[in-house]
Design a protein around this motif. Structure first.
Motif: not given
Length: 208
Positions: A103-108, A132, A136, A193-196
């Motif tokens: 997820t975006r949160e996990e990526l960050i 990625a 963001e 997902t928006d993350s990748t």
């Protein structure tokens, strides 16, 4: 199946497709079938970055941290777009083993474990993670999801009706082809997902 086209002066002058779009049903592929175009998505992300540069909202010479405080120290937006950031290739974790993007949160959160494997601008080094991060940044500066920004700023203005992150039928089924065999295996189709998404999740046709 294989699908190709030739265009000249903005017009398609030849196109052809061979093979089946789905092995199980033997459905013959058509020129309207979409295929995953993978990392060609990065060129679309680069366009979004440059649009925001033209609007004065992103400075190519500014560090990524100017727009994304969690980003690694050092690389600029220009170097990130050119694969000269020196940042490791993939997001931390086992994305390709699990085929589950973060997820975006996990990526960050995972950026704490990201490494600079080279000094910025020292050597060309391909990085899905950096694109990625550019995605963001585009979302934070643009104030919308990656999918919405891409559709409004690029796909709709160019009339790319068969290009999307969420492919509409007809769609060519993705497969792995095992070496030295005549068999294919279904390729996993993980959730976008928006993350990748900005690094490699678009589907399209050769004509688009």
């Amino acid at each position: 199946s294989g699908s190709a086209c030739v265009f000249r002066d903005g017009a398609v002058v030849w196109e052809r497709v061979l093979g089946v779009a789905d092995v199980a049903s033997s459905r013959v592929a058509t020129t309207d079938d979409v295929y995953r175009i993978g990392s060609i998505t990065k060129t679309f992300t680069a366009v979004l970055v440059m649009q925001l540069v033209d609007e004065g909202r992103i400075d190519l010479e500014a560090p990524l941290r100017t727009y994304l405080p969690e980003a690694p120290v050092g690389p600029t937006s220009r170097r990130a777009r050119s694969h000269l950031s020196g940042v490791q290739r993939e997001p931390p974790g086992e994305i390709w083993e699990s085929m589950q993007p973060p997820t975006r949160e996990e990526l960050i959160a995972g950026l704490e474990d990201a490494e600079l494997v080279l000094r910025p601008a020292e050597q060309w080094h391909y990085s899905n993670l950096v694109f990625a991060l550019l995605g963001e940044i585009v979302m934070r500066v643009g104030g919308e999801s990656y999918a919405d920004l891409l559709r409004r700023r690029v796909l709709d203005p160019l009339g790319l009706s068969r290009t999307s992150l969420d492919p509409a039928a007809p769609k060519a089924s993705p497969y792995y082809v095992d070496p030295y065999t005549d068999t294919v295996r279904d390729e996993p189709d993980p959730e976008v997902t928006d993350s990748t998404a900005a690094a490699g999740w678009l589907w399209s046709t050769p004509a688009d």
